[in-house]
Write a protein that holds these residues in place. Structure first.
Motif, PDB file in Angstrom:
ATOM      1  N   TYR A 245      42.705  -1.040  25.563  1.00 51.07           N
ATOM      2  CA  TYR A 245      41.853   0.052  26.004  1.00 51.07           C
ATOM      3  C   TYR A 245      42.540   0.779  27.139  1.00 51.07           C
ATOM      4  CZ  TYR A 245      37.926   2.673  27.887  1.00 51.07           C
ATOM      5  OH  TYR A 245      37.113   3.680  28.340  1.00 51.07           O
TER       6      TYR A 245
ATOM      7  N   THR B 114      33.878  -0.797  32.065  1.00 51.54           N
ATOM      8  CA  THR B 114      33.879  -1.450  30.756  1.00 51.54           C
ATOM      9  C   THR B 114      33.275  -2.839  30.857  1.00 51.54           C
ATOM     10  OG1 THR B 114      36.019  -2.590  30.923  1.00 51.54           O
ATOM     11  CG2 THR B 114      36.066  -0.252  30.296  1.00 51.54           C
TER      12      THR B 114
ATOM     13  N   ASN C 235      40.146   6.686  27.772  1.00 52.41           N
ATOM     14  CA  ASN C 235      38.933   6.127  27.164  1.00 52.41           C
ATOM     15  C   ASN C 235      39.123   5.872  25.668  1.00 52.41           C
ATOM     16  OD1 ASN C 235      36.230   5.217  27.172  1.00 52.41           O
ATOM     17  ND2 ASN C 235      35.486   7.216  26.506  1.00 52.41           N
TER      18      ASN C 235
ATOM     19  N   LYS D 284      32.488   0.340  21.784  1.00 49.85           N
ATOM     20  CA  LYS D 284      33.728   0.915  21.276  1.00 49.85           C
ATOM     21  C   LYS D 284      34.258   0.159  20.064  1.00 49.85           C
ATOM     22  CE  LYS D 284      34.273   4.288  24.192  1.00 49.85           C
ATOM     23  NZ  LYS D 284      34.301   5.701  23.748  1.00 49.85           N
TER      24      LYS D 284
END
Length: 328
Positions: free
Chosen positions: A233, A186, A238, A222
């Motif tokens: 998160y 990420t 995910n 996202k």
């Protein structure tokens, strides 16, 4: 091409293309003129050998590189000694071998090979600390937190790596160079803002105080988080969940301030446990007590207990390493 540069580039071209017999003969004739020429050639050849894995040297703009080097070392071609050369190398001005050799080194290592940034790893133990980055951004680290950052930023972005723990970021604005915080698969993309990140084994929590950030996972955007917004998160599923950050108190570890607005008692207890690093037992029948509206600024846990006991019909007692909350 400037005459003073022809001599330097022809040697470079020959070293990269030894099959060119005409060029080889010309270079060899020049080397035989005197011992200085031969020594100069050998110095360049040694540097060229060390850079054997580099890109083709003819791709380098020699004129620009030499001019930059000359400015750095204070070299003025107009004041330099004239080195007589035959044929293609005549009337070239240069200092005695040293400047030319340095020019080759700069060409090979600074202009052709990508420079790997030097990264510094900062890990805190039981004490908080902070890091000032090269662009003026600041990272405040909670205890047991780790961040990796470059000594200086180069290129079109400003990347750092947040490994684990709790940190508050104040990012300097630079619209031309987005700031990236990488965490496993990420990343958080920032232009200029302040926010808190808490990273554990399976979760990343973000609480934006000012500005806005973009959250990216597996190279996909996202969500966009703005001031007053928080997100969690889940690294296993995910999944990104966003919510208002009014009662998150994510930066309380840094500011010493806890603020509760219509906060249920069960949630108050969880945040007190996190902030004061203690265990609290709450009777299940007390979880529906009225919501709390209160602010605590640099208060110790005993002062917080006193406020809670005055607000609710409860009794809080210490037992070993935990607090027990019971109804009166």
């Amino acid at each position: 091409m400037a005459e003073k540069d022809l001599y330097l580039q022809q040697i470079i071209l020959f070293l990269n293309n030894p099959e060119d017999k005409e060029l080889e003969n010309t270079i060899n004739e020049w080397r035989l003129l005197n011992s200085e020429n031969e020594r100069y050639y050998q110095d360049i050849y040694k540097i060229w050998q060390r850079a054997a894995e580099s890109a083709p040297l003819e791709q380098v703009n020699v004129a620009i590189a030499v001019d930059k080097l000359s400015a750095k070392i204070g070299y003025n071609p107009a004041e330099a000694e004239v080195i007589p050369l035959r044929s293609r190398f005549r009337a070239l001005k240069w200092t005695a071998g040293v400047a030319a050799m340095l020019a080759i080194a700069v060409l090979v290592y600074n202009y052709m090979q990508p420079q790997k940034p030097v990264y510094i790893t900062k890990t805190t133990s039981v004490a908080k600390d902070s890091v000032l980055l090269a662009d003026g951004s600041k990272v405040y680290l909670d205890a047991h937190s780790t961040v990796r950052y470059p000594e200086k930023f180069s290129g079109n972005t400003r990347p750092i790596y947040f490994v684990a723990g709790n940190a508050f970021f104040k990012i300097a604005k630079d619209a031309s160079k987005p700031f990236f915080i990488h965490m496993d698969n990420t990343a958080v993309r920032v232009l200029g803002t302040s926010f808190n990140i808490n990273k554990t084994t399976y979760h990343i929590n973000i609480d934006v105080k000012t500005g806005r950030v973009m959250f990216i996972a597996n190279r996909e955007t996202k969500g966009i988080l703005t001031a007053g917004t928080a997100a969690n998160y889940n690294l296993r599923t995910n999944k990104l969940t966003t919510y208002a950050s009014i009662n998150q108190n994510s930066d309380a570890w840094l500011t010493g301030q806890l603020h509760f607005v219509d906060e249920p008692m069960a949630d108050v207890v969880k945040k007190l446990e996190q902030h004061y690093k203690i265990n609290i037992d709450l009777d299940s029948n007390l979880s529906r007590l009225g919501k709390l509206n209160a602010s605590f600024i640099n208060n110790n846990i005993d002062e917080v207990i006193a406020v809670l006991e005055q607000t609710y019909p409860i009794k809080i007692s210490h037992k070993a390493d935990r607090l027990i909350i019971r109804r009166k």
